[in-house]
Write an enzyme that holds these catalytic residues in place. Structure first.
Site, PDB file in Angstrom:
ATOM      1  N   GLY A   1      -2.568   4.644   0.171  1.00 11.13           N
ATOM      2  CA  GLY A   1      -1.304   5.331   0.381  1.00 11.13           C
ATOM      3  C   GLY A   1      -0.406   4.629   1.379  1.00 11.13           C
ATOM      4  O   GLY A   1      -0.612   3.467   1.717  1.00 11.13           O
TER       5      GLY A   1
ATOM      6  N   ARG B   1      -0.070   4.776   4.605  1.00 13.73           N
ATOM      7  CA  ARG B   1      -0.697   4.173   5.781  1.00 13.73           C
ATOM      8  C   ARG B   1      -1.397   2.876   5.398  1.00 13.73           C
ATOM      9  O   ARG B   1      -1.319   1.888   6.122  1.00 13.73           O
ATOM     10  CB  ARG B   1      -1.690   5.137   6.441  1.00 13.73           C
ATOM     11  CG  ARG B   1      -2.186   4.609   7.802  1.00 13.73           C
ATOM     12  CD  ARG B   1      -3.180   5.546   8.473  1.00 13.73           C
ATOM     13  NE  ARG B   1      -3.428   5.141   9.852  1.00 13.73           N
ATOM     14  CZ  ARG B   1      -4.330   4.237  10.222  1.00 13.73           C
ATOM     15  NH1 ARG B   1      -5.064   3.608   9.313  1.00 13.73           N
ATOM     16  NH2 ARG B   1      -4.488   3.934  11.500  1.00 13.73           N
ATOM     17  N   CYS B   2      -2.077   2.879   4.261  1.00 13.36           N
ATOM     18  CA  CYS B   2      -2.756   1.662   3.807  1.00 13.36           C
ATOM     19  C   CYS B   2      -1.775   0.513   3.604  1.00 13.36           C
ATOM     20  O   CYS B   2      -2.114  -0.655   3.811  1.00 13.36           O
ATOM     21  CB  CYS B   2      -3.483   1.916   2.479  1.00 13.36           C
ATOM     22  SG  CYS B   2      -4.854   3.081   2.568  1.00 13.36           S
ATOM     23  N   MET B   3      -0.547   0.834   3.175  1.00 14.69           N
ATOM     24  CA  MET B   3       0.426  -0.200   2.825  1.00 14.69           C
ATOM     25  C   MET B   3       1.207  -0.729   4.017  1.00 14.69           C
ATOM     26  O   MET B   3       2.128  -1.526   3.836  1.00 14.69           O
ATOM     27  CB  MET B   3       1.421   0.345   1.801  1.00 14.69           C
ATOM     28  CG  MET B   3       0.815   0.685   0.456  1.00 14.69           C
ATOM     29  SD  MET B   3       2.067   1.048  -0.796  1.00 14.69           S
ATOM     30  CE  MET B   3       2.899   2.472  -0.072  1.00 14.69           C
TER      31      MET B   3
ATOM     32  N   ARG C   1      -2.674  -2.870   5.922  1.00 12.96           N
ATOM     33  CA  ARG C   1      -3.371  -2.213   7.027  1.00 12.96           C
ATOM     34  C   ARG C   1      -4.744  -2.820   7.301  1.00 12.96           C
ATOM     35  O   ARG C   1      -5.183  -2.859   8.457  1.00 12.96           O
ATOM     36  CB  ARG C   1      -3.542  -0.727   6.679  1.00 12.96           C
ATOM     37  CG  ARG C   1      -4.362   0.081   7.669  1.00 12.96           C
ATOM     38  CD  ARG C   1      -3.642   0.327   8.969  1.00 12.96           C
ATOM     39  NE  ARG C   1      -2.414   1.080   8.774  1.00 12.96           N
ATOM     40  CZ  ARG C   1      -1.782   1.721   9.753  1.00 12.96           C
ATOM     41  NH1 ARG C   1      -2.256   1.692  10.981  1.00 12.96           N
ATOM     42  NH2 ARG C   1      -0.662   2.369   9.498  1.00 12.96           N
TER      43      ARG C   1
END
Length: 416
Positions: free
Chosen positions: A403, A405-407, A165
Site C-alpha cells: 500500500g 506506506r510500502c510505496m 520502503r
C-alpha cells in the site's frame, strides 16, 4: 533536485510527523517483463497493466505534492549518483556479481551492453531487466553458442522496486540499507548504497548507516516503524529475522543515544502478513490501524523490548510483553491507545481489505493518512475515529501486495 526542501538531510523521528521529503519509484517496464511463469520467483500474484499503474502512481505522487511534500525519484537519484561519483562501471560490476548473471558466459557481453548505455537509460534498463534477445550477435562473441537456455533474461527485472520502503529506511538522522530476504529483491538496496555514497545531496553529510546490506540476516523497511524519537518497532516477520533486529538494536545503541528502545513484535509468517506495516501502522499520536488476526486471545502477542545492555555493548537486554495496547501505552507514555481494526473487525471484510493493504497507511501528518480507495470499509472506520483519510485509486497498484506506506520512503519529517 540537489537542494533539500527540509533543513535536515535525513530526519525521521516518528511515523506521523509532517512529511517533508519522500522517495518514490514510478513503476516502469519492469512490470511488463513479468510473465505467468515468473510470477512466483519475482514475488507477484498478477501482472499489473503498465499504463494504469503509472497513472495511479502519478496520482499518488501528485497527492503528496499537493500536501506540500517534496517527491524525489529513486531512478533519478541513482542516475545522478553514478554520474557525480563516476561510479557507473563499479555499479555495473557489483550488480552483475550479485545477479550471478553468467548464463552461457553472458557476463562480459552484458557488461559491455550496459556500459554503452547513457546514465538514465542504464538505470532504466537495469531496473526493467535485460532479455536474452536484446544482446545482438555482434556482442555475443563471449557466449557459448553451442549451448541453449530457455530462460528469457540475462538480467532479471525488478518489479518490486516501486515499494521503496523495504530496501532502506530512515531512523533518526541515519538509515538502514537492508539485506532483503528474497533473492528477487536483494539487489534493490544497492541503489540506495550508491545514492548515499555518491549523490551530492547525501555524500558529504557523513550519514550514519545503522545496518549494512552485507549483514547475513535480513531486515526489511516494511517491518521498521519509528514510533517516537526514542522508540522504534520492528516486526519479526516472514521477511525480517530476529537476528537482524538484534544486530540493528546493538548498532543503534552503540552509535547514537536518541533511540533507547526497540520493540520487536512477532507477527504470523505468511504472504498475507508480509511485513509489520501490512497489519499495523500508526495514524495519530494515540491511534493505530491493525489487522485483528495478528492478535491471539485477549489481544495476546509475542512482544520483546530490546534495550542497551548495562555491561556488554555487544548484547541487548531483553524483556517480554504480551499485550500490544499496554506495551504501546508504556513505551509512548500514553494514558490510552486506540487500535482501529481493518475492515471494522468483520472477519470477511478484514481479510479482504487487509489483502489489499487496508492497514497499510502512509501518515503525512498527525491524523492525516493516504490510503487505497478500494478499502472503503477500513477508510470509513478511520474517518469515524477522527482520521483525515485521503484515498487514491489502486486497481493496479494493489496487485503488487503493498500500500501507500510500502510505496514510500520518508526522508524528512518534522519532529513532533
Amino acid at each position: 533536485m540537489l537542494n533539500a526542501a527540509g533543513t535536515d538531510t535525513l530526519n525521521v523521528t516518528s511515523e506521523i510527523g509532517t512529511l517533508r521529503t519522500v522517495m518514490l519509484h514510478r513503476p516502469g517496464r519492469e512490470v511488463e517483463n513479468l510473465t505467468p511463469e515468473l510470477l512466483h520467483k519475482l514475488l507477484f500474484d498478477d501482472i499489473p497493466y503498465l499504463p494504469v499503474i503509472q497513472e495511479e502512481h502519478d496520482i499518488f505522487a501528485e497527492t503528496l505534492k499537493d500536501q506540500g511534500v517534496e517527491v524525489l525519484y529513486l531512478e533519478k537519484l541513482a542516475e545522478e549518483a553514478l554520474h557525480f561519483g563516476n561510479a557507473k562501471e563499479d555499479f555495473v560490476d557489483q550488480l552483475l556479481k550479485e545477479s550471478k548473471s553468467n548464463i552461457n558466459g553472458a557476463s562480459e557481453s552484458l557488461k559491455e551492453f550496459l556500459l554503452d548505455l547513457p546514465g538514465g537509460q542504464l538505470i532504466s534498463k537495469i531496473m526493467s531487466g535485460v532479455r536474452t534477445s536484446e544482446i545482438d550477435q555482434g556482442r555475443k562473441r563471449h557466449l557459448y553458442e553451442f549451448m541453449t537456455d530457455q530462460y528469457p533474461f540475462y538480467l532479471d527485472p525488478m518489479p518490486n522496486l516501486y515499494f521503496t520502503r523495504d530496501p532502506a529506511a530512515v531512523i533518526g538522522n541515519g538509515l538502514t540499507i537492508n539485506r532483503m530476504h528474497e533473492g528477487a529483491r536483494r539487489r534493490e538496496s544497492l541503489f540506495m548504497e550508491y545514492i548515499i555514497r555518491y549523490h551530492p545531496r547525501f555524500a558529504s553529510k557523513e550519514i550514519p548507516v545503522w545496518l549494512n546490506r552485507d549483514y547475513d540476516f535480513p531486515v526489511e523497511g516494511g517491518d521498521e516503524l519509528v514510533l517516537s524519537k526514542d522508540t522504534i518497532a520492528i516486526g519479526v516477520s516472514a521477511r525480517t529475522s530476529a537476528r537482524g533486529i538484534e544486530r540493528l538494536a546493538v548498532n543503534l545503541f552503540q552509535k547514537q543515544d536518541q533511540v533507547k528502545k526497540v520493540v520487536a513484535i512477532e507477527i504470523p509468517k505468511s504472504r498475507a502478513f508480509m511485513h509489520l506495516d501490512t497489519v499495523f501502522t500508526m495514524v495519530d499520536y494515540d491511534k493505530f490501524t491493525i489487522h485483528p488476526a495478528i492478535q491471539g486471545p485477549a489481544g495476546e502477542m509475542n512482544i520483546y523490548i530490546l534495550e542497551k545492555h548495562d555491561e556488554d555493548p555487544n548484547r541487548v537486554a531483553i524483556s517480554t510483553r504480551t499485550n500490544l495496547i499496554e506495551t504501546l501505552k508504556e513505551v509512548l507514555h500514553l494514558n490510552d491507545v486506540t487500535l482501529i481494526p481493518c475492515g471494522g473487525g468483520d472477519a470477511i471484510v478484514a481479510a479482504r481489505e487487509q489483502w489489499n493493504d487496508g492497514s497499510n497507511t502512509l501518515a503525512i501528518a498527525p491524523g492525516v493518512v493516504v490510503t487505497y480507495n478500494r478499502n472503503y470499509v477500513s477508510n470509513r472506520i478511520m474517518r469515524e475515529h477522527g482520521i483525515d483519510v485521503i484515498d487514491i485509486p489502486s486497481s493496479e497498484l494493489s496487485r503488487g501486495r503493498g500500500g501507500p506506506r510500502c510505496m514510500s520512503m520518508p526522508i524528512v519529517r518534522d519532529n513532533l
